[in-house]
Design a protein around this motif. Structure first.
Motif, PDB file in Angstrom:
ATOM      1  N   THR A   1       0.827  -1.205   0.000  1.00  0.00           N
ATOM      2  CA  THR A   1       0.000   0.000   0.000  1.00  0.00           C
ATOM      3  C   THR A   1       0.864   1.259   0.000  1.00  0.00           C
ATOM      4  N   ALA A   2       1.910   1.251   0.816  1.00  0.00           N
ATOM      5  CA  ALA A   2       2.812   2.395   0.894  1.00  0.00           C
ATOM      6  C   ALA A   2       3.500   2.635  -0.447  1.00  0.00           C
ATOM      7  N   GLN A   3       3.853   1.554  -1.152  1.00  0.00           N
ATOM      8  CA  GLN A   3       4.492   1.679  -2.448  1.00  0.00           C
ATOM      9  C   GLN A   3       3.555   2.363  -3.463  1.00  0.00           C
ATOM     10  N   ARG A   4       2.263   1.927  -3.441  1.00  0.00           N
ATOM     11  CA  ARG A   4       1.296   2.536  -4.365  1.00  0.00           C
ATOM     12  C   ARG A   4       1.086   4.019  -4.040  1.00  0.00           C
ATOM     13  N   GLU A   5       0.991   4.352  -2.743  1.00  0.00           N
ATOM     14  CA  GLU A   5       0.819   5.747  -2.348  1.00  0.00           C
ATOM     15  C   GLU A   5       2.022   6.591  -2.740  1.00  0.00           C
ATOM     16  N   LEU A   6       3.235   5.997  -2.618  1.00  0.00           N
ATOM     17  CA  LEU A   6       4.444   6.720  -3.001  1.00  0.00           C
ATOM     18  C   LEU A   6       4.454   7.007  -4.498  1.00  0.00           C
ATOM     19  N   THR A   7       4.034   5.999  -5.275  1.00  0.00           N
ATOM     20  CA  THR A   7       3.987   6.188  -6.730  1.00  0.00           C
ATOM     21  C   THR A   7       2.999   7.317  -7.095  1.00  0.00           C
ATOM     22  N   GLY A   8       1.796   7.302  -6.457  1.00  0.00           N
ATOM     23  CA  GLY A   8       0.810   8.359  -6.717  1.00  0.00           C
ATOM     24  C   GLY A   8       1.317   9.727  -6.298  1.00  0.00           C
ATOM     25  N   ALA A   9       1.978   9.799  -5.130  1.00  0.00           N
ATOM     26  CA  ALA A   9       2.504  11.081  -4.652  1.00  0.00           C
ATOM     27  C   ALA A   9       3.573  11.607  -5.600  1.00  0.00           C
ATOM     28  N   THR A  10       4.401  10.702  -6.131  1.00  0.00           N
ATOM     29  CA  THR A  10       5.449  11.119  -7.075  1.00  0.00           C
ATOM     30  C   THR A  10       4.830  11.706  -8.341  1.00  0.00           C
ATOM     31  N   THR A  11       3.746  11.073  -8.814  1.00  0.00           N
ATOM     32  CA  THR A  11       3.052  11.587 -10.014  1.00  0.00           C
ATOM     33  C   THR A  11       2.463  12.964  -9.761  1.00  0.00           C
ATOM     34  N   ARG A  12       1.837  13.112  -8.552  1.00  0.00           N
ATOM     35  CA  ARG A  12       1.240  14.410  -8.227  1.00  0.00           C
ATOM     36  C   ARG A  12       2.300  15.493  -8.108  1.00  0.00           C
ATOM     37  N   VAL A  13       3.424  15.181  -7.527  1.00  0.00           N
ATOM     38  CA  VAL A  13       4.512  16.148  -7.397  1.00  0.00           C
ATOM     39  C   VAL A  13       4.994  16.593  -8.777  1.00  0.00           C
ATOM     40  N   SER A  14       5.137  15.610  -9.697  1.00  0.00           N
ATOM     41  CA  SER A  14       5.582  15.938 -11.056  1.00  0.00           C
ATOM     42  C   SER A  14       4.570  16.868 -11.740  1.00  0.00           C
ATOM     43  N   SER A  15       3.274  16.580 -11.556  1.00  0.00           N
ATOM     44  CA  SER A  15       2.229  17.426 -12.154  1.00  0.00           C
ATOM     45  C   SER A  15       2.262  18.837 -11.566  1.00  0.00           C
ATOM     46  N   LEU A  16       2.421  18.925 -10.250  1.00  0.00           N
ATOM     47  CA  LEU A  16       2.491  20.235  -9.598  1.00  0.00           C
ATOM     48  C   LEU A  16       3.708  21.023 -10.069  1.00  0.00           C
ATOM     49  N   GLU A  17       4.812  20.351 -10.260  1.00  0.00           N
ATOM     50  CA  GLU A  17       6.006  21.032 -10.753  1.00  0.00           C
ATOM     51  C   GLU A  17       5.771  21.607 -12.159  1.00  0.00           C
ATOM     52  N   GLU A  18       5.066  20.832 -13.013  1.00  0.00           N
ATOM     53  CA  GLU A  18       4.742  21.340 -14.347  1.00  0.00           C
ATOM     54  C   GLU A  18       3.829  22.559 -14.269  1.00  0.00           C
ATOM     55  N   GLN A  19       2.816  22.494 -13.360  1.00  0.00           N
ATOM     56  CA  GLN A  19       1.915  23.633 -13.192  1.00  0.00           C
ATOM     57  C   GLN A  19       2.660  24.871 -12.694  1.00  0.00           C
ATOM     58  N   ILE A  20       3.586  24.657 -11.770  1.00  0.00           N
ATOM     59  CA  ILE A  20       4.370  25.786 -11.253  1.00  0.00           C
ATOM     60  C   ILE A  20       5.194  26.415 -12.368  1.00  0.00           C
ATOM     61  N   ALA A  21       5.802  25.571 -13.208  1.00  0.00           N
ATOM     62  CA  ALA A  21       6.599  26.080 -14.323  1.00  0.00           C
ATOM     63  C   ALA A  21       5.721  26.879 -15.296  1.00  0.00           C
ATOM     64  N   SER A  22       4.501  26.354 -15.573  1.00  0.00           N
ATOM     65  CA  SER A  22       3.582  27.051 -16.472  1.00  0.00           C
ATOM     66  C   SER A  22       3.152  28.398 -15.897  1.00  0.00           C
ATOM     67  N   GLN A  23       2.851  28.414 -14.591  1.00  0.00           N
ATOM     68  CA  GLN A  23       2.452  29.661 -13.938  1.00  0.00           C
ATOM     69  C   GLN A  23       3.585  30.687 -13.962  1.00  0.00           C
ATOM     70  N   LYS A  24       4.805  30.232 -13.770  1.00  0.00           N
ATOM     71  CA  LYS A  24       5.946  31.154 -13.825  1.00  0.00           C
ATOM     72  C   LYS A  24       6.097  31.747 -15.224  1.00  0.00           C
ATOM     73  N   ALA A  25       5.914  30.901 -16.261  1.00  0.00           N
ATOM     74  CA  ALA A  25       6.002  31.393 -17.630  1.00  0.00           C
ATOM     75  C   ALA A  25       4.893  32.419 -17.903  1.00  0.00           C
ATOM     76  N   GLY A  26       3.657  32.128 -17.415  1.00  0.00           N
ATOM     77  CA  GLY A  26       2.556  33.078 -17.576  1.00  0.00           C
ATOM     78  C   GLY A  26       2.831  34.388 -16.866  1.00  0.00           C
ATOM     79  N   LEU A  27       3.435  34.303 -15.672  1.00  0.00           N
ATOM     80  CA  LEU A  27       3.768  35.499 -14.919  1.00  0.00           C
ATOM     81  C   LEU A  27       4.788  36.359 -15.663  1.00  0.00           C
ATOM     82  N   ARG A  28       5.787  35.701 -16.251  1.00  0.00           N
ATOM     83  CA  ARG A  28       6.779  36.451 -17.022  1.00  0.00           C
ATOM     84  C   ARG A  28       6.135  37.140 -18.224  1.00  0.00           C
ATOM     85  N   SER A  29       5.199  36.437 -18.879  1.00  0.00           N
ATOM     86  CA  SER A  29       4.501  37.018 -20.024  1.00  0.00           C
ATOM     87  C   SER A  29       3.661  38.223 -19.603  1.00  0.00           C
TER      88      SER A  29
END
Length: 301
Positions: free
Chosen positions: A49-77
């Motif tokens: 169970t912990a392994q599955r939760e870790l995998t999901g958390a890793t995916t969410r972190v990656s998605s959040l990092e992409e969103q943060i990068a997109s927001q930073k690009a929008g802010l610069r624009s």
């Protein structure tokens, strides 16, 4: 997990050496082994169970990092657009100031034209009143005076001016023309167009080809009479014929034809005066950066 392996080994040794271990101890060891097996299965489930939760958390972190990068690009624009807008606003303030000055100059010039037109309209009304007062009641039956769009129209019936089918001025027209000539001479800043008009009945006179000829000859006769008999400056006079093509009534009746057979004396302010006003309209002039353009001043009267 390591503890389970050790206990399993101990239990195995105990079984092998059952001859050395009592039945009571063997049963206790067997019970402990079963408990350890259950605990192992529970821990293994938690691990999965912990392994599955870790995998999901890793995916969410990656998605959040992409969103943060997109927001930073929008802010610069947005920041770049804001900087551009601020620069444009600074330049726009200069342009707005320039535009306001040009609008003010145009408004002054428009008011100047309005005042000039009002002055011209007033003079035309005075001219009309002076003319109508000078004409007798009998003359007013054959003379129509109107002011249309700043132009004075004096319409003379052909029966008062000419003999039927002729372009020669009749003797009875002399007194009326003398009064009109006096008004024309009093208003020296006005040009005068004499315009001949006929009905649609074909002319059958020798040396007069058609109604074009007749209308032009009648206008020319009035012009020459104003010049030679009444002393109007010929430079102010223009003769023109419109034949039957400028009717003011239907030619289907005798009354309509009589109204169409007319000569108009059209009195207007000189065209070059209006052209001078147009030529002196405000124009923008180049100015140094940051300074509003200076408009040309309207003509002074």
């Amino acid at each position: 997990m390591r503890t389970i392996a050790i206990l399993s080994s101990v239990f195995a040794l105990a079984v092998l050496g059952t001859g050395c271990v009592s039945n009571k101890k063997f049963a206790a060891l067997q019970t402990s082994y079963g408990e350890l097996q259950n605990e192992h299965r529970a821990l293994d489930g938690k691990y999965q169970t912990a392994q599955r939760e870790l995998t999901g958390a890793t995916t969410r972190v990656s998605s959040l990092e992409e969103q943060i990068a997109s927001q930073k690009a929008g802010l610069r624009s947005l920041q770049a657009a804001l900087d551009k807008c601020l620069n444009s606003t600074s330049q726009g303030n200069v342009n707005i100031s320039k535009l306001v000055d040009e609008i003010n100059a145009s408004n002054k010039y428009i008011q100047h034209l309005v005042n000039t037109k009002n002055k011209s309209d007033s003079l035309n009304m005075v001219l009309t009143n002076n003319l109508t007062r000078s004409l007798s009641r009998e003359e007013l039956r054959d003379v129509d005076v109107q002011v249309l769009k700043g132009v004075v129209y004096i319409s003379l019936s052909d029966k008062m001016l000419y003999k039927s089918g002729s372009y020669e001025i009749s003797p009875v027209a002399g007194e009326t023309l003398s009064k009109i000539a006096k008004i024309i001479k009093d208003y020296r800043d006005y040009d005068v167009l004499i315009e001949g008009n006929t009905d649609n009945v074909p002319i059958s006179q020798k040396n007069i080809r058609n109604n074009w000829d007749l209308s032009a000859l009648r206008a020319s006769s009035v012009v020459q009479s104003l010049q030679t008999t009444y002393g109007v400056d010929p430079k102010r006079l223009t003769a023109g014929g419109r034949g039957e093509y400028n009717p003011i009534a239907s030619n289907d009746s005798d009354d309509g034809k009589a109204r169409n057979r007319r000569t108009q004396i059209i009195i207007t302010p000189k065209l070059d005066q209006f052209m001078e006003l147009i030529d002196k309209a405000p124009e923008s002039t180049e100015a140094p950066a940051g300074q509003p353009a200076q408009p040309a001043q309207p003509a002074q009267q």
